[in-house]
Write a protein that holds these residues in place. Structure first.
Motif, PDB file in Angstrom:
ATOM      1  N   GLN A  28      22.026 -31.056  21.354  1.00  0.00           N
ATOM      2  CA  GLN A  28      22.503 -31.891  20.254  1.00  0.00           C
ATOM      3  C   GLN A  28      22.572 -33.350  20.697  1.00  0.00           C
ATOM      4  O   GLN A  28      22.929 -33.650  21.831  1.00  0.00           O
ATOM      5  CB  GLN A  28      23.900 -31.439  19.829  1.00  0.00           C
ATOM      6  CG  GLN A  28      23.930 -30.187  18.965  1.00  0.00           C
ATOM      7  CD  GLN A  28      23.326 -30.434  17.594  1.00  0.00           C
ATOM      8  OE1 GLN A  28      23.519 -31.484  16.994  1.00  0.00           O
ATOM      9  NE2 GLN A  28      22.565 -29.462  17.117  1.00  0.00           N
ATOM     10  N   THR A  72      24.293 -31.950  14.223  1.00  0.00           N
ATOM     11  CA  THR A  72      24.094 -30.884  13.244  1.00  0.00           C
ATOM     12  C   THR A  72      25.414 -30.269  12.771  1.00  0.00           C
ATOM     13  O   THR A  72      25.581 -30.021  11.572  1.00  0.00           O
ATOM     14  CB  THR A  72      23.171 -29.799  13.812  1.00  0.00           C
ATOM     15  OG1 THR A  72      21.904 -30.381  14.142  1.00  0.00           O
ATOM     16  CG2 THR A  72      22.965 -28.667  12.814  1.00  0.00           C
ATOM     17  N   ARG A 123      26.983 -32.601  10.145  1.00  0.00           N
ATOM     18  CA  ARG A 123      26.204 -32.597   8.900  1.00  0.00           C
ATOM     19  C   ARG A 123      26.391 -31.278   8.153  1.00  0.00           C
ATOM     20  O   ARG A 123      26.505 -31.256   6.924  1.00  0.00           O
ATOM     21  CB  ARG A 123      24.717 -32.828   9.192  1.00  0.00           C
ATOM     22  CG  ARG A 123      24.367 -34.232   9.640  1.00  0.00           C
ATOM     23  CD  ARG A 123      22.868 -34.501   9.487  1.00  0.00           C
ATOM     24  NE  ARG A 123      22.063 -33.494  10.167  1.00  0.00           N
ATOM     25  CZ  ARG A 123      21.694 -33.556  11.442  1.00  0.00           C
ATOM     26  NH1 ARG A 123      22.060 -34.595  12.188  1.00  0.00           N
ATOM     27  NH2 ARG A 123      20.953 -32.615  11.973  1.00  0.00           N
ATOM     28  N   SER A 124      26.417 -30.175   8.896  1.00  0.00           N
ATOM     29  CA  SER A 124      26.584 -28.867   8.267  1.00  0.00           C
ATOM     30  C   SER A 124      27.959 -28.730   7.628  1.00  0.00           C
ATOM     31  O   SER A 124      28.090 -28.231   6.497  1.00  0.00           O
ATOM     32  CB  SER A 124      26.381 -27.763   9.316  1.00  0.00           C
ATOM     33  OG  SER A 124      26.603 -26.484   8.754  1.00  0.00           O
TER      34      SER A 124
END
Length: 240
Positions: A58, A205, A208-209
């Protein structure tokens, strides 16, 4: 005999109040345990999301990731507070069910967001105002991409004032339910701008998720609250 009769009458009169008081205390205690449990679960999920797993590494969190987690933690905290007031005081099953869902979901998310901030070595809250991590061509807040930093604001959109919170704590009956729905709907609407921005612009991620999940949940709850207000003959509050 008269004294015994008076004693019996007082006991019979006091017993319902005593039982009601015990029920309220038990309900409050269960609510507190539920909030703590949701936050601990969220914190654990936040920690697990940063454990090394197979797959691409990440990227490091950027200003949007950190700023969003800080601001949305504070925004969620007020929603949890309002939902707690409603759950303890209301008798409307439908509104209580909605408040319980909001309380447990958002407290779980607060735990997750605070877990990420702690793992990243970032403070739990910003000391420089809110929403400065959002950007727009003209220095305001918008959804479009830009390199211009937005000026921080002292109060985030949708937040209830201290006077409004005091009114919520004092309200009873249908008036309590209606005021809760009005304040919570405005709260959701105000937070969606930040949530959508984070869903589009966060570096990591997991953030954002999480933001994407928040968008779906709060849009659905906003539609539900709009319908509940209409059924009660009440109008939404204007966005502040």
């Amino acid at each position: 005999m008269s004294g015994e009769s008076d004693t019996a009458e007082r006991s019979a009169t006091e017993r319902p109040d005593s039982l009601a008081g015990q029920f309220r205390r038990q309900r409050t205690a269960l609510l507190v345990f539920g909030v703590l449990g949701a936050m601990l679960i969220g914190f654990a999920l936040g920690a697990l999301a940063r454990l090394p797993l197979d797959g691409p590494r990440q990227p490091d969190p950027g200003p949007v990731d950190v700023g969003f987690l800080q601001d949305m933690s504070a925004h969620h905290a007020q929603a949890v507070e309002m939902a707690g007031v409603l759950l303890v005081r209301s008798t409307d099953t439908d509104v209580r069910r909605l408040a319980y869902d909001i309380l447990t979901t958002q407290q779980n998310q607060v735990g997750r967001m605070q877990g990420w901030l702690q793992l990243w070595g970032e403070p739990a809250q910003s000391t420089d105002g809110h929403m400065g991590w959002m950007t727009s061509p003209e220095g305001g807040h918008s959804h479009g991409g830009s390199s211009s930093a937005a000026a921080p604001v002292a109060v985030m959109p949708g937040m209830a004032s201290q006077e409004e919170l005091a009114s919520l704590r004092q309200a009873v009956g249908p008036g309590l339910d209606t005021l809760f729905l009005q304040l919570m709907l405005r709260h959701h609407q105000g937070g969606l701008e930040m949530i959508r921005y984070a869903a589009d612009h966060a570096e990591t991620t997991p953030v954002r998720s999480l933001a994407g999940t928040m968008v779906q949940t709060q849009e659905g709850e906003s539609q539900l609250m709009s319908g509940m207000l209409a059924a009660r003959g009440a109008k939404p509050l204007p966005l502040n």
